[in-house]
Design an enzyme around this catalytic site. Structure first.
Site, short mmCIF file in Angstrom:
data_model
loop_
_atom_site.label_atom_id
_atom_site.label_comp_id
_atom_site.label_asym_id
_atom_site.label_seq_id
_atom_site.Cartn_x
_atom_site.Cartn_y
_atom_site.Cartn_z
N GLY A 92 0.55 -1.31 -0.05
CA GLY A 92 0.15 -0.22 -0.03
C GLY A 92 0.90 1.36 -0.12
N ARG A 93 2.14 1.21 0.42
CA ARG A 93 2.93 2.27 0.33
C ARG A 93 4.33 1.94 0.02
NH1 ARG A 93 5.78 2.59 5.63
NH2 ARG A 93 5.06 1.05 6.87
N ASP A 125 -2.48 7.29 1.95
CA ASP A 125 -1.74 8.07 1.19
C ASP A 125 -0.52 7.49 0.32
OD1 ASP A 125 -0.02 8.25 3.21
OD2 ASP A 125 -0.42 10.41 3.92
N GLY A 126 -0.28 6.29 1.05
CA GLY A 126 0.93 5.56 0.43
C GLY A 126 2.32 6.05 0.80
N ARG A 176 14.60 -0.51 1.49
CA ARG A 176 14.76 -1.85 2.24
C ARG A 176 15.25 -2.99 1.29
NH1 ARG A 176 9.66 -4.28 4.94
NH2 ARG A 176 8.72 -4.52 2.94
N ASP A 252 0.87 -11.59 6.89
CA ASP A 252 1.58 -10.81 5.93
C ASP A 252 2.76 -9.89 6.38
OD1 ASP A 252 -0.43 -8.74 7.54
OD2 ASP A 252 0.24 -7.18 6.37
N ASN A 253 3.12 -10.24 7.49
CA ASN A 253 4.32 -9.53 8.23
C ASN A 253 5.38 -10.49 8.51
OD1 ASN A 253 3.18 -6.93 7.96
ND2 ASN A 253 2.88 -7.01 10.19
#
Length: 486
Positions: A92-93, A125-126, A176, A252-253
């Site tokens: 999403g960001r 807002d990403g 990352r 998801d993490n």
């Protein structure tokens, strides 16, 4: 060493196609400026550290410029968040800019966080803020220095772009690195949407790129699950042994590589508290420190469910049953080393548990205890550490048993000190240290975050003149509330 324009790309995940990710270009942030960079992470790409001082470096990692060979993609996945299945999440960001192939033949994902809106932003807002970007940078590189598997952080780029969370903050981007950004949630997404052809394609990609040894087994899927489980058992043992709280262990993490991933409201324990909750949004304590072991097991069960089209349920259950014994063996081995033991004894597990029970409620600094335990002979160290405990009789009894146990190994004090200091850090990433560095950076002063990064990159060394980073936190620093907002 290479310059930025000499990096070689081989974008394997992008070649899986549009069912797995969406092409999106990063949205630049205004007036980019380098906050901090990691020479150790740059070395993974064979990048010359001097590149960090160039204007191109800030422009590339703030979305203003791209390599011609980059293929920015937002990945789609799903996952269980606080135990509830969310059918469609995704980047999403963040954007997977591409995969760099270094001279050693290793592939490294370049993932830009805070790069703007994607189809998976879910009304967000990403963007990422400077605060969370610095926190993830520091944690990624510090855990690596501690020997805990983790994604890496190349740099943080700050800006004048405003981002609104609880208050108005400054936008930033974090670059990352990881050999893969595939999560448990990738498999869940294709399983629950009944896209089994895509699920099989994802498996082939993962096996070929990251688990080639599994292709040699009778059932690569079963071998893959066993490998993921073993890696996560070791990872969680390291978290527990070093007092690391992740804070948001949603599926998801969770990385298929068994690395620490997606840093949010994390914390290292200050005063030992097995029930510590580092995420102020976690009202039920689902992701408390003591729950990280059962939650990792739960998450592996969720991944196992997504693999049922290819592996018999009974075989998955048998593999799942290996998690706790594997975790316990890794954890006990780590705690033996932290206590200075070179051999194993049946009494060790009880000795560790008694120590933690004595620490609970005594406001004993978890990291400092082990460091100080190795500074002097057991008798001298225990005499000084004794004053931190409430149950003095209980600690004296434990200390007598510890001295008797330490005597079995029979090494001299200098050897013991060297051995223990090699596994017990003097410097640990405490939330109050990060907060001080963040507050300075928000005023445009990046010296503190850079120095903190340098100190935490050598956590086991004495580093004369840096002792202020090893002090126990002030009372205000022990109870900082950290949220998921980024």
């Amino acid at each position: 060493m290479k310059t930025l324009d000499q990096l070689q790309f081989d974008n394997r995940f992008a070649r899986l196609g549009d069912a797995f990710s969406t092409e999106v270009l990063p949205e630049p942030i205004a007036e980019p400026r380098l906050v901090v960079a990691s020479p150790a992470a740059m070395a993974l790409l064979d990048l010359d550290p001097a590149e960090a001082e160039t204007q191109l470096f800030a422009e590339v990692f703030s979305g203003h410029k791209l390599w011609a060979e980059a293929e920015p993609r937002a990945m789609v996945y799903s996952g269980h968040q606080f135990g509830v299945y969310n059918p469609r999440l995704g980047d999403g960001r963040g954007l997977l800019l591409g995969e760099v192939l270094n001279d050693a033949g290793e592939h490294w994902d370049l993932h830009l966080k805070g790069a703007g809106q994607t189809p998976y932003s879910r009304m967000g807002d990403g963007r990422a803020v400077l605060r969370s970007s610095i926190r993830e940078f520091l944690a990624s590189e510090h855990l690596q220095a501690l020997g805990i598997p983790t994604s890496r952080a190349l740099c943080v780029t700050g800006s004048s772009t405003p981002v609104y969370r609880e208050t108005r903050e400054s936008g930033a981007m974090l670059l990352r690195l990881s050999p893969s950004h595939v999560r448990f949630g990738h498999f869940e997404y294709f399983y629950y949407t009944r896209q089994h052809e895509q699920l099989e394609a994802l498996g082939r990609h993962v096996f070929e790129c990251h688990f080639p040894q599994c292709l040699e087994q009778e059932n690569p899927w079963a071998a893959f699950f066993r490998e993921v489980l073993e890696r996560n058992a070791e990872l969680i043992a390291l978290w527990q042994a070093y007092g690391f709280c992740h804070g948001v262990m949603n599926t998801d993490n969770m990385s298929i590589l068994g690395i620490t991933f997606d840093y949010g409201p994390y914390a290292f324990l200050d005063d030992f508290d097995a029930n510590h909750i580092c995420n102020h949004s976690d009202d039920s304590g689902r992701y408390s420190f003591s729950n990280q072991v059962p939650i990792a097991h739960w998450n592996l069960a969720a991944l196992a469910q997504a693999l049922t089209p290819f592996v018999e349920v009974e075989q998955l259950r048998e593999t799942l049953n290996l998690f706790l014994p594997l975790y316990q063996a890794h954890y006990l081995d780590l705690m033996r080393r932290r206590l200075g033991f070179t051999s194993a004894a049946e009494s060790d597990e009880a000795l560790v548990q008694r120590l933690l029970q004595l620490m609970q409620g005594s406001a004993v600094d978890y990291s400092q205890f082990f460091r100080r335990l190795g500074e002097e002979s057991p008798e001298q160290a225990l005499h000084k550490l004794r004053e931190d405990f409430v149950d003095l009789a209980g600690f004296d009894a434990w200390g007598a048993d510890y001295q008797a146990r330490a005597a079995i190994d029979g090494s001299d004090q200098e050897a013991r000190r060297t051995r223990m200091h090699a596994v017990n850090p003097k410097y640990i990433l405490r939330n109050y240290l990060a907060q001080r560095a963040i507050e300075a950076a928000q005023q445009g002063d990046y010296a503190e975050v850079r120095q903190l990064h340098a100190v935490l990159s050598r956590p086991f060394d004495e580093q004369p003149g840096m002792e202020r980073f090893a002090e126990r936190p002030p009372e205000w620093g022990k109870h900082l509330e950290i949220s998921c907002s980024s």
